[in-house]
Write an enzyme that holds these catalytic residues in place. Sequence first.
Site, mmCIF file in Angstrom:
data_model
loop_
_atom_site.group_PDB
_atom_site.id
_atom_site.type_symbol
_atom_site.label_atom_id
_atom_site.label_comp_id
_atom_site.label_asym_id
_atom_site.label_seq_id
_atom_site.Cartn_x
_atom_site.Cartn_y
_atom_site.Cartn_z
ATOM 1 N N GLN A 1 19.965 16.931 75.430
ATOM 2 C CA GLN A 1 20.740 17.254 74.240
ATOM 3 C C GLN A 1 21.815 16.220 73.970
ATOM 4 O OE1 GLN A 1 24.070 20.376 75.355
ATOM 5 N NE2 GLN A 1 22.136 21.029 76.316
ATOM 6 N N HIS B 1 25.489 15.962 71.043
ATOM 7 C CA HIS B 1 26.326 16.687 70.097
ATOM 8 C C HIS B 1 26.759 15.764 68.967
ATOM 9 C CE1 HIS B 1 26.250 19.719 73.136
ATOM 10 N NE2 HIS B 1 26.958 18.998 73.989
ATOM 11 N N GLU C 1 32.752 16.825 75.065
ATOM 12 C CA GLU C 1 32.939 17.797 76.148
ATOM 13 C C GLU C 1 33.159 17.097 77.477
ATOM 14 O OE1 GLU C 1 28.460 18.926 77.633
ATOM 15 O OE2 GLU C 1 29.135 19.861 75.773
ATOM 16 N N HIS D 1 22.613 14.014 77.398
ATOM 17 C CA HIS D 1 22.953 14.567 78.706
ATOM 18 C C HIS D 1 22.145 15.836 78.957
ATOM 19 C CE1 HIS D 1 25.572 16.572 75.796
ATOM 20 N NE2 HIS D 1 25.740 17.556 76.650
ATOM 21 N N ARG E 1 18.858 19.499 70.379
ATOM 22 C CA ARG E 1 18.023 19.483 71.583
ATOM 23 C C ARG E 1 16.733 18.712 71.330
ATOM 24 N NH1 ARG E 1 19.791 24.725 70.693
ATOM 25 N NH2 ARG E 1 21.310 25.483 72.221
#
Length: 386
Positions: free
Chosen positions: A89, A91, A126, A250, A269
């Site tokens: 995935q 972001h 993140e 990641h 994803r």
Amino acid sequence: MLAPLSNTPRDSAWGSPTLLAELEGREPSGAPEAEVWFGDHPSSPAQVQDGSGRALDAWLVEHAAEAGVPARLPFLLKLLAAASTLSIQAHPSKAQAEAGFAREDAAGVARDAPARNYHDDNHKPEMIVALSDRFEALSALRDLDATRDLLAELGEGAATLRDRLSAPDAAADLGETIGWLLSGDAQRVVDDVIAAASAASSVRFGAELALTRRLATEYPGDAGVVVALLMNLVTLRRGEAIFVPAGVLHAYQSGLGVEIMAASDNVLRGGLTPKNIDVDELVAVLDASTGPAPLLQPEALAAGVSRYAPPVPDFALVRVEAPDHIADVQTSGVAIVLATSGEVSVGGARTTDAVILRPGQALLASPDESPLRIGGGEAFIAEPGA
């Protein structure tokens, strides 16, 4: 104010049946428990334990501007417990999230639809800090020279992919190669590489090949198994951290960690998951640059106090290790304190009667409680970034 928070674990196929229960000192539920969210994101807001029965998102609106409390938190704090791989995935950036969210709204895609990519209009950088002695993760695309060395050890089964990654423009076209692998058009190549990796042995890449065999068993024929071979495999020790900026590929593998991110649930994803996959959108947000995994070193602030400060304004994370002393910790705004060992006492500038937190318990601290006084164990403090 110091407002205790609670939430129930979220189940996912990759969740651990034991790690969260062990941290909290309770019997396992028997289900895979993947995450506990301590934040106000509407997908799973924490509950405020003040007798009001309010979820944190509604509670913050009610208390907005009181003692400097914001109407929305800029970050989302989680406990994450993985027993098997999360999806391959990435972001989106803030601009990509805003555009994608508006596009799916305009197309009439329900915000809770399984096929929806953008559940909000925020970016999602993140960071995760390992709580277990070992936390394994795939993070960022490995240097191409090393990847070509790995593929060379697989022999003829990986020749097509190795040749593609040896072309003069391979680095510039790496995102396109990942899209090709994940699209289904390269299934023969995927199958050949998985077969070769499953049969091979290597001194240099033994851990990567062992992971490939495990992933191929969990997700037979999944192109994400081959994409994982292009990524850095990292083992974090307790207290070590990875920061994942927008667009970085990641997939966490196993272990328990404290995770913090911008307040978003946007995930694109590409494989290794039963959830929605959108290869085109993943490639559109992908940062296909190569290099080492983005480890983040904390800065020591005082005895037993260190700060993980990635280069984003949304969040920072302070680790307090104070089993036998009291640490005074200045916070930069509204904060969430999460206990991870011992019996952690939390007091503030205005609340002198300490709140006791056991591992897995958390509280929200308003800005006027700074400095916080913390002792009796280990805790993590989520706060806005610089």
